[in-house]
Structures are given as C-alpha cells and as structure tokens.
Enzyme design. Structure first.
Site, PDB file in Angstrom:
ATOM      1  N   LYS A  98       0.841  -1.187   0.000  1.00  0.00           N
ATOM      2  CA  LYS A  98       0.000   0.000   0.000  1.00  0.00           C
ATOM      3  C   LYS A  98       0.882   1.245   0.000  1.00  0.00           C
ATOM      4  CE  LYS A  98      -4.241  -1.716   0.342  1.00  0.00           C
ATOM      5  NZ  LYS A  98      -5.358  -1.370  -0.568  1.00  0.00           N
ATOM      6  N   LYS A 140     -14.642  -6.214  -6.329  1.00  0.00           N
ATOM      7  CA  LYS A 140     -14.873  -6.461  -4.906  1.00  0.00           C
ATOM      8  C   LYS A 140     -16.326  -6.909  -4.722  1.00  0.00           C
ATOM      9  CE  LYS A 140     -10.808  -4.758  -3.522  1.00  0.00           C
ATOM     10  NZ  LYS A 140     -10.727  -3.459  -2.844  1.00  0.00           N
TER      11      LYS A 140
END
Length: 337
Positions: free
Chosen positions: A153, A250
C-alpha cells in the site's frame, strides 16, 4: 428462509493503513440464511469511504426480512434480482447473496465452483498486503509472513523509496496500490522506477473520476494499471476499457458473487485482466472469493490472514499460497464464533 444477523468486530494483527485511513478493527456483518436444515453464510464489512455501517445494513435487511422468509430459493440469481428490486445497498445485497449462494450449494450438496463448472486444477495465488507504516514496521510484517507475492500500500511522499527499501529484504513479486493518491505524471514517472524494482502492476493510482488522466497513464505507463475504485458495479467494467489493463472486482462493492461472475465474463470479453479483491473479511467472505479462483488472473484474498482471530472455518490458504478447498458444499463455511 430464516434470516439471522450477527455483528462482529474483527481485530487486526497490525494497524492497517492506506492513503486515506488507518484502522485496528474491522466491523463486519454475517448473514445466516437457513432452509430445510441447512444454513448458508454471507458477509459484508462496514466501509466509511462508501458510508456503509453494520447498523445501516442491518436496518435495510430487517426491513425486508418477512419478504425474504417467503422467498422460494429457486436460484441465487433469482434471489439477487429480488434484492436489487427491493433497493438495498450493494453491501447488504452482497452479504445476502453470499449467504444464498452458500445455502444453495449446501442444499444441492456441491461446492459452488463445481455447480458453475469451474475446474480448480489451476488458480492464481493470493498476495499478502503490507499496509502503510514506517519502513521498519513494513519490513517486520514481511519477515513475520514470508510470502512469494506482496501487495504494498502506497500514497506517501516517498513511495518509490519505500519499495526500494523493502526490495532489499525479499525477492518476492510486488504489486503496489496507491488508492487514488497519485497524479498522472507521478504515476508515469513512478512506473518506470517501480518496474526496475520488480513490481508487477499498479492498482488504482488516480482518483476514480480522473478518466482523462487514466488515458494518459494507460498510454505511457511502464507497468499495467488495474482499476479498483474506478470499477464498482457491472456497468463500470466496459468504462474501464482503454483506461486500465484490468479490473479488481470487490464482492461487497458490486453486490456479491452473482454480479461478480457477470463482471468477470464481461471483462474477459473485453480482454481485460481479472482480479477479485477483499475488504479484510473473515473466512466467510474469503471462502466465497475462493469459489471464483479458476476464473481469475490475480486475486487478493488475504483478509482473514490479517486478523488476530477468525470467526469461521472454510477455505485454508497455506504458506506457499496453495488453497485447500473445504469439504463442506457451497462456499464451505461453518461459523465458529
């Protein structure tokens, strides 16, 4: 069908930080649908970015609980259509859709991937996510969990330096996720440096609505770019063509397994790479994702691996990335807490 709703607060092993938030706990809703002595389980997590809370999902589902009780589960697809017509949020629909799919598989005595005609002989391994932290802490997380594939990230003012520092400690493949934090020029410049550091692709570098910027990135980036926040629902897949090399689907955002399977088919028809990602779910949500593995190019299903303790059994992910599919039919989920 009988509906039971369970609230959980999942504690994470480490503080999890991305470019826009940090958290130590993840609130999640487990939906249990029961029929003829079988119970299916579904999950959806809260998400401040999309203004979704566990209580907001519970309120939506409670409002139609009587109509769910009278619904004849002919197929998960028919149930999903019913939920869409009822106007629920995609997160609530996801939890119900996952539970209905799991229940349907259990009623028919088969795992979902078998019902869908998917072979589990070949599938991608999941990445393991390293959230934003000090370089020392990020290295500590990698050493704690040696893994062949990491998602890093990013979204700081020293992103390339982070990747360069982490590269000194592992030969693993890297993916990076900027969570909308970069500019087009920054993305293009970073892509060349990151490619030299063994990065496979960049996920969602720009804000979701910066379509012109993504056109420029798509044309000039040294690395493939994968849509996440730019690909929420089914209609978004076609919009990603000519802006991204692939899409990250997702389940919570799109409304469950039912629309996700259609999104996968659409993406493949457009020659887009297909990834399915998670939202720090327990094994309930991760086991649902696992049913899709044979259809995917990439997968991010490490959510349960990031938790201090789990609330269910189901799919097992070994240290070499190999997936052990559960013996239970459906998604193979059994709630343990």
């Amino acid at each position: 069908m009988q509906t039971v709703l369970k609230k959980y607060q999942l504690e994470l092993k480490h503080t999890f930080s991305i470019s826009r938030e940090s958290r130590d706990f993840q609130d999640t809703l487990i939906v249990c649908l029961s029929l003829n002595g079988k119970t299916g389980y579904g999950e959806a997590t809260s998400n401040p970015y999309y203004n979704i809370t566990v209580d907001s999902m519970i309120n939506e589902i409670r409002a139609i609980e009587n109509r769910i009780a009278g619904f004849d589960l002919i197929s998960p697809e028919a149930f999903h259509g019913f939920l869409v017509r009822e106007g629920l949020s995609n997160f609530s629909i996801c939890a119900l859709d996952l539970a209905a799919n799991d229940l349907y598989g259990k009623l028919h005595g088969k795992p979902l991937y078998e019902i869908w005609g998917y072979s589990t002989a070949k599938y991608p391994i999941t990445n393991y996510t390293i959230g934003i932290a000090t370089i020392e802490k990020m290295v500590e997380k990698m050493e704690e969990k040696p893994w062949p594939l990491y998602k890093i990230k990013l979204g700081t003012n020293h992103d390339v330096a982070i990747v360069k520092a982490l590269r000194k400690h592992t030969d693993a493949t890297f993916r990076v996720d900027a969570n909308c934090a970069w500019t087009p020029e920054e993305t293009i410049e970073n892509s060349y440096k990151l490619k030299e550091l063994g990065v496979e692709f960049i996920e969602q570098p720009l804000k979701a609505d910066n379509r012109e910027g993504m056109k420029k990135v798509m044309a000039e980036s040294a690395l493939p770019v994968i849509a996440d926040e730019s690909c929420i629902v089914e209609s978004d897949v076609e919009k990603c063509k000519d802006h991204f090399h692939g899409v990250n689907i997702k389940l919570t955002k799109c409304g469950g397994l039912t629309p996700a399977r259609r999104m996968i088919e659409k993406a493949k028809s457009l020659d887009l790479k297909v990834m399915v990602g998670c939202m720090t779910e327990s094994t309930v949500g991760i086991s649902a994702i696992a049913q899709l593995l044979p259809q995917l190019d990439y997968v991010d299903m490490d959510g349960a691996m990031l938790l201090k303790s789990d609330i269910a059994t189901g799919v097992i992910i070994r240290d070499n990335g190999k997936v052990i599919f559960p013996k239970e039919p459906g998604s193979g989920v059994v709630l343990t807490a």
